[in-house]
Design a protein around this motif. Sequence first.
Motif, mmCIF file in Angstrom:
data_model
loop_
_atom_site.group_PDB
_atom_site.id
_atom_site.type_symbol
_atom_site.label_atom_id
_atom_site.label_comp_id
_atom_site.label_asym_id
_atom_site.label_seq_id
_atom_site.Cartn_x
_atom_site.Cartn_y
_atom_site.Cartn_z
ATOM 1 N N SER A 220 -0.302 0.916 -6.469
ATOM 2 C CA SER A 220 -1.403 1.734 -6.745
ATOM 3 C C SER A 220 -2.659 1.018 -7.015
ATOM 4 O O SER A 220 -2.650 -0.210 -7.106
ATOM 5 N N THR A 221 -3.871 1.767 -6.733
ATOM 6 C CA THR A 221 -5.087 1.040 -6.693
ATOM 7 C C THR A 221 -5.931 1.139 -7.936
ATOM 8 O O THR A 221 -7.062 0.754 -7.729
ATOM 9 N N SER A 222 -5.192 0.950 -8.931
ATOM 10 C CA SER A 222 -5.908 0.888 -10.352
ATOM 11 C C SER A 222 -6.790 -0.251 -10.433
ATOM 12 O O SER A 222 -6.515 -1.544 -10.150
ATOM 13 N N ALA A 223 -7.887 -0.160 -11.259
ATOM 14 C CA ALA A 223 -8.980 -1.178 -11.724
ATOM 15 C C ALA A 223 -9.649 -1.858 -10.614
ATOM 16 O O ALA A 223 -10.438 -2.901 -10.717
ATOM 17 N N PHE A 224 -9.721 -1.239 -9.392
ATOM 18 C CA PHE A 224 -10.278 -1.575 -8.204
ATOM 19 C C PHE A 224 -11.265 -0.556 -7.982
ATOM 20 O O PHE A 224 -10.771 0.495 -7.358
ATOM 21 N N ALA A 225 -12.522 -1.003 -7.570
ATOM 22 C CA ALA A 225 -13.617 0.099 -6.896
ATOM 23 C C ALA A 225 -12.856 0.123 -5.169
ATOM 24 O O ALA A 225 -12.500 -0.836 -4.772
ATOM 25 N N PRO A 226 -13.050 1.359 -4.876
ATOM 26 C CA PRO A 226 -12.583 1.422 -3.422
ATOM 27 C C PRO A 226 -12.966 0.428 -2.435
ATOM 28 O O PRO A 226 -12.358 0.018 -1.394
ATOM 29 N N LYS A 227 -14.445 0.083 -2.560
ATOM 30 C CA LYS A 227 -14.928 -0.926 -1.817
ATOM 31 C C LYS A 227 -14.189 -2.221 -1.834
ATOM 32 O O LYS A 227 -14.453 -3.067 -0.752
ATOM 33 N N HIS A 228 -13.505 -2.520 -2.885
ATOM 34 C CA HIS A 228 -12.846 -3.639 -2.784
ATOM 35 C C HIS A 228 -11.177 -3.656 -2.807
ATOM 36 O O HIS A 228 -10.350 -4.465 -3.101
ATOM 37 N N TYR A 229 -10.793 -2.415 -2.246
ATOM 38 C CA TYR A 229 -9.327 -2.415 -1.874
ATOM 39 C C TYR A 229 -8.891 -3.576 -1.062
ATOM 40 O O TYR A 229 -9.810 -3.868 0.062
ATOM 41 N N PRO A 230 -8.039 -4.265 -1.059
ATOM 42 C CA PRO A 230 -7.646 -5.318 -0.405
ATOM 43 C C PRO A 230 -7.362 -4.824 1.027
ATOM 44 O O PRO A 230 -6.624 -3.918 1.308
ATOM 45 N N LYS A 231 -7.715 -5.666 1.858
ATOM 46 C CA LYS A 231 -7.552 -5.157 3.370
ATOM 47 C C LYS A 231 -6.161 -5.018 3.805
ATOM 48 O O LYS A 231 -5.778 -4.259 4.643
ATOM 49 N N ALA A 232 -5.159 -5.871 3.293
ATOM 50 C CA ALA A 232 -3.831 -5.864 3.645
ATOM 51 C C ALA A 232 -3.220 -4.444 3.093
ATOM 52 O O ALA A 232 -2.331 -4.147 3.621
ATOM 53 N N ILE A 233 -3.718 -4.061 1.982
ATOM 54 C CA ILE A 233 -3.280 -2.765 1.755
ATOM 55 C C ILE A 233 -3.839 -1.750 2.430
ATOM 56 O O ILE A 233 -2.799 -0.758 2.668
ATOM 57 N N ILE A 234 -4.936 -1.683 2.765
ATOM 58 C CA ILE A 234 -5.577 -0.407 3.758
ATOM 59 C C ILE A 234 -4.802 -0.668 5.114
ATOM 60 O O ILE A 234 -4.213 0.362 5.413
ATOM 61 N N ASP A 235 -4.547 -1.856 5.643
ATOM 62 C CA ASP A 235 -3.962 -2.005 6.781
ATOM 63 C C ASP A 235 -2.477 -1.314 6.672
ATOM 64 O O ASP A 235 -1.877 -0.652 7.549
ATOM 65 N N TYR A 236 -1.675 -1.616 5.472
ATOM 66 C CA TYR A 236 -0.405 -1.301 5.362
ATOM 67 C C TYR A 236 -0.208 0.279 5.395
ATOM 68 O O TYR A 236 0.749 0.897 6.056
ATOM 69 N N ALA A 237 -1.211 0.809 4.560
ATOM 70 C CA ALA A 237 -1.246 2.378 4.250
ATOM 71 C C ALA A 237 -1.528 2.827 5.642
ATOM 72 O O ALA A 237 -0.812 4.160 6.030
ATOM 73 N N ASN A 238 -2.300 2.436 6.554
ATOM 74 C CA ASN A 238 -2.575 2.746 7.745
ATOM 75 C C ASN A 238 -1.382 2.827 8.722
ATOM 76 O O ASN A 238 -1.577 3.186 10.092
ATOM 77 N N THR A 239 -0.232 1.851 8.674
ATOM 78 C CA THR A 239 0.863 1.829 9.411
ATOM 79 C C THR A 239 1.968 2.218 8.842
ATOM 80 O O THR A 239 2.226 3.236 8.869
ATOM 81 N N ARG A 240 2.616 1.282 8.164
ATOM 82 C CA ARG A 240 3.969 1.439 8.007
ATOM 83 C C ARG A 240 3.940 1.985 6.416
ATOM 84 O O ARG A 240 5.075 2.431 6.017
ATOM 85 N N GLY A 241 2.962 1.762 5.684
ATOM 86 C CA GLY A 241 2.984 2.229 4.273
ATOM 87 C C GLY A 241 2.258 3.316 3.863
ATOM 88 O O GLY A 241 1.915 3.475 2.868
ATOM 89 N N ALA A 242 2.233 4.296 4.662
ATOM 90 C CA ALA A 242 1.528 5.512 4.172
ATOM 91 C C ALA A 242 2.160 6.232 3.043
ATOM 92 O O ALA A 242 1.620 6.962 2.298
ATOM 93 N N ASP A 243 3.393 6.018 2.856
ATOM 94 C CA ASP A 243 3.994 6.659 1.768
ATOM 95 C C ASP A 243 4.373 5.872 0.469
ATOM 96 O O ASP A 243 4.916 6.103 -0.308
ATOM 97 N N LYS A 244 3.666 4.689 0.478
ATOM 98 C CA LYS A 244 3.743 3.481 -0.442
ATOM 99 C C LYS A 244 2.601 3.395 -1.508
ATOM 100 O O LYS A 244 2.646 2.657 -2.271
ATOM 101 N N VAL A 245 1.630 3.556 -0.932
ATOM 102 C CA VAL A 245 0.123 3.415 -1.485
ATOM 103 C C VAL A 245 -0.415 4.862 -2.254
ATOM 104 O O VAL A 245 -0.383 5.773 -1.746
ATOM 105 N N ILE A 246 -0.547 4.419 -3.673
ATOM 106 C CA ILE A 246 -0.870 5.781 -4.444
ATOM 107 C C ILE A 246 -2.283 5.505 -5.073
ATOM 108 O O ILE A 246 -2.721 4.485 -5.559
ATOM 109 N N TYR A 247 -3.128 6.374 -5.192
ATOM 110 C CA TYR A 247 -4.459 6.349 -5.761
ATOM 111 C C TYR A 247 -4.338 6.285 -7.312
ATOM 112 O O TYR A 247 -3.460 7.086 -8.028
#
Length: 288
Positions: A220-247
């Motif tokens: 989950s992306t708690s305590a991070f402003a969206p502009k600071h979401y880690p690139k590795a997490i965004i890339d993962y959500a856009n590929t194999r991790g769409a079901d694993k990343v929670i706002y």
Amino acid sequence: MAMPDNIGIIDCMLGIPDAEDRAEWFAPFRALIKDQQTLGQFAMPAQYMFKDIPQSGKQDDYLAWTVAQMDKHNVEKALVGWNENETSYRAKELYPDRFFFDLPINPNNGTEEVRRIKRIHAEVGLSAVSCFPSGTLPQVAINHKYMWPIYSTCEELGLPILLNVGIPGPRIPMETQKVEHLDEVCWFFPELKVVMRHGAEPWEALAVKLMLKWPNLYYSTSAFAPKHYPKAIIDYANTRGADKVIYAGYFPMGLSLDRIMSDMQNVPFKDEVWPKFLRENAMKVFGL
């Protein structure tokens, strides 16, 4: 790829203040803090990390003020920490469709804490249990033996466990929150849903690797402003991790919903990821 505006958002970390001064939220681990800047100048121990910490001002009804902030940004539901106080009971009674609850716990309390989880779950109907490993006193690691009764209880009750991982924001030791500790927990408790909170940095690449390995591990992306979401997490959500990343946000502890949702417009999620990130994954993991 733009953030859609027609999704009822589920925020998996939000707080309801009890008063204008919210320093009491951080009281449980204030004894761990040694530096004078934090002790003498900060209203919250991680204040150095945040700009423009939202202020509620004096409100006649802080609960109604919180709901108004949610309404402004189409936040349909929010996960908040359960405290056995008037605010929590009013939130459950007056807005049963807007709030669901996690129970913050201290594993140092042993079987007493297990009994407490079961008692409150029977009374309230919890959606999760949460723990800040670096903020326990004494500190307890994610894979420490004191956590095992907590994990077993959560697995038995079907409750996800929310764990702060990565370097903690407050100026306290990080050892208990190393991402590598999750590997043993996910292996030993395969039916337990484990949700990472607070970034996992600087081990976000390892967090992705472990989510690929373990089907019961989420981020989950708690305590991070969206502009600071880690690139590795965004890339993962856009590929194999769409079901694993929670706002999850951090309002009003460190970020305003205005800031979060403004930044969110520029997060480069694929179109098909947005509904899962903003709503569907939370519904699945927390049984909404």
